[in-house]
Write an enzyme that holds these catalytic residues in place. Structure first.
Site, PDB file in Angstrom:
ATOM      1  CD  GLU A 189      -1.269  -2.136   2.176  1.00 43.44           C
ATOM      2  OE1 GLU A 189      -2.078  -2.743   2.740  1.00 43.44           O
ATOM      3  OE2 GLU A 189      -0.070  -2.742   1.990  1.00 43.44           O
TER       4      GLU A 189
ATOM      5  CB  SER B 276      15.089 -41.343 -10.141  1.00 46.13           C
ATOM      6  OG  SER B 276      16.106 -40.722  -9.632  1.00 46.13           O
TER       7      SER B 276
ATOM      8  CB  SER C  45       8.998 -43.003  -1.059  1.00 42.40           C
ATOM      9  OG  SER C  45       9.909 -43.961  -0.685  1.00 42.40           O
TER      10      SER C  45
ATOM     11  CB  THR D 200      16.877 -38.343  -1.073  1.00 41.70           C
ATOM     12  OG1 THR D 200      15.520 -38.770  -1.105  1.00 41.70           O
ATOM     13  CG2 THR D 200      16.998 -37.361  -2.386  1.00 41.70           C
TER      14      THR D 200
ATOM     15  CB  SER E  87      17.382 -40.505  12.536  1.00 48.54           C
ATOM     16  OG  SER E  87      16.255 -39.942  12.088  1.00 48.54           O
TER      17      SER E  87
ATOM     18  CG  LEU F 135      11.193 -36.748   4.846  1.00 45.59           C
ATOM     19  CD1 LEU F 135      11.166 -36.763   6.496  1.00 45.59           C
ATOM     20  CD2 LEU F 135      12.277 -36.041   4.325  1.00 45.59           C
TER      21      LEU F 135
ATOM     22  CG  ASP G 204      18.793 -39.306  -6.291  1.00 47.61           C
ATOM     23  OD1 ASP G 204      18.836 -40.346  -6.860  1.00 47.61           O
ATOM     24  OD2 ASP G 204      17.637 -39.201  -5.936  1.00 47.61           O
TER      25      ASP G 204
END
Length: 371
Positions: free
Chosen positions: A55, A171, A300, A199, A226, A302, A203
């Site tokens: 504004e 992938s 997947s 992951t 963890s 997580l 990857d």
């Protein structure tokens, strides 16, 4: 002025507000348009926290033409002092005649106060112009201000027959180049991106933002690990980036922690649930760090845990026109899922968009946008 004209000006304010996505936390993205005698005399959007609100920017552009004008603003003007003075006071002082509001402030502590202040000053106020779109825009802010938790988008890509990788775990790439570009645009507009240690190990991703000409901003990178087994030499820890990486763990091994921290990485030790990081506590930690929008990119296990804990708000699935011809063992979620179809988690506000050869399906977990 006709109803369609009101919607037209509010849509312009929405378009402006989108220019601030990912930059305004802990504030919401907001856009404003000032109209005098049917002509636009001022425009503005909130660029980042600490800068003038939409504004104010629009008022400065309008100058004296703001007197007797109408303003269209996607969110109720603020009525309280924060890092900047109240916008409601500025609108009153400028002589604004009418204020058209998209959505009322979702913060229960201030909701309606800005509107009341304007009405008490004799200004005509009308709320609810393109309200669904305005509420959709501020969904992350709304979630964060009401719960202290980030709004979470789970992004995944899969083949038509439901696989995210081949039987060997390959992938790259399920989705097409155009879809990957859209993901990098999304990374540029969120405060944090998260993956699990699996992951990282599979990857070795960078989790940065790669847009043309070096444009774009890297989000905070969050790794759920963890047992703190991450390799200090992995690319995500050694890349050159202005934004840090945060590793969430339950491991109290001070030597391991120091080794990771020596890479310039933040390590946060959180409570455990079933031998793993408490995702609720991690989400709370991110909320304290002003993360309004979290992009969850896997894996997947997580993703399933976050979904079961009620922490996922939106899913974005890129469906690729490819067939692997069988079940590879890799899907967007692990676990056995629902026993009955009637127990399935429903999506709402579902949209379908063609992106290159892929189909992007976006939907919100039912009720997640409700106050």
């Amino acid at each position: 002025m006709s109803h369609s004209k009101h919607q037209q000006f509010m849509q312009l304010a929405l378009d402006l507000a989108h220019m601030g996505l990912g930059r305004t936390a802990p504030n919401p993205p907001v856009g404003a348009v000032i109209v005098n005698s049917g002509l636009i005399v001022g425009e503005g959007f909130h660029p980042r926290a600490g800068d003038p609100h939409a504004e104010i920017i629009a008022l400065r552009q309008a100058g004296e033409k703001a007197a007797g004008a109408d303003i269209y603003v996607t969110l109720e003007p603020c009525s309280h002092h924060g890092k900047t003075p109240p916008c409601a006071d500025a609108l009153i002082a400028a002589g604004i005649k009418s204020v058209y509001v998209g959505a009322v402030d979702p913060n229960p502590k201030v909701a309606g106060r800005g509107i009341k202040k304007l009405q008490d000053a004799g200004i005509h106020v009308e709320a609810g112009i393109l309200e669904p779109s305005c509420r959709y825009l501020i969904a992350p802010f709304s979630k964060h201000i009401r719960t202290g938790l980030p709004f979470t988008i789970y992004k995944a890509a899969m083949t038509v027959d439901g696989n995210t990788a081949t039987t060997t775990g390959d992938s790259r790439w399920v989705s097409g180049e155009e879809s990957r570009f859209v993901v990098h645009q999304l990374r540029d507009r969120v405060e944090a991106i998260m993956v699990g240690i699996g992951t990282i190990e599979k990857d070795d991703p960078l989790l940065n933002t790669r847009l043309p000409d070096g444009m774009g901003r890297d989000p905070l990178r969050v790794i759920v690990d963890s047992q703190l087994r991450i390799n200090p030499q992995t690319r995500i820890l050694t890349q050159d980036s202005k934004v840090k990486t945060l590793v969430a763990t339950i491991c109290n091994d001070l030597k391991k922690i120091a080794l990771i921290q020596n890479s310039g990485v933040d390590v946060v030790v959180l409570p455990a649930v079933d031998g793993k990081v408490s995702l609720l506590e991690l989400w709370k930690e991110l909320g304290k760090r002003n993360v309004q929008t979290l992009l969850l990119e896997g894996g997947s296990t997580l993703a399933e845990a976050a979904l079961q804990d009620g922490l996922v708000d939106r899913v974005m699935i890129f469906l690729s026109p490819k067939l692997l011809g069988g079940h590879s063992g890799y899907g967007i979620f692990t676990g056995s899922g629902c026993v009955k179809m009637s127990h399935a988690i429903k999506l709402e506000n579902v949209t379908y968009e063609q992106v290159g050869d892929d189909l992007k399906i976006t939907g919100d977990i039912a009720t997640c946008l409700q106050d």
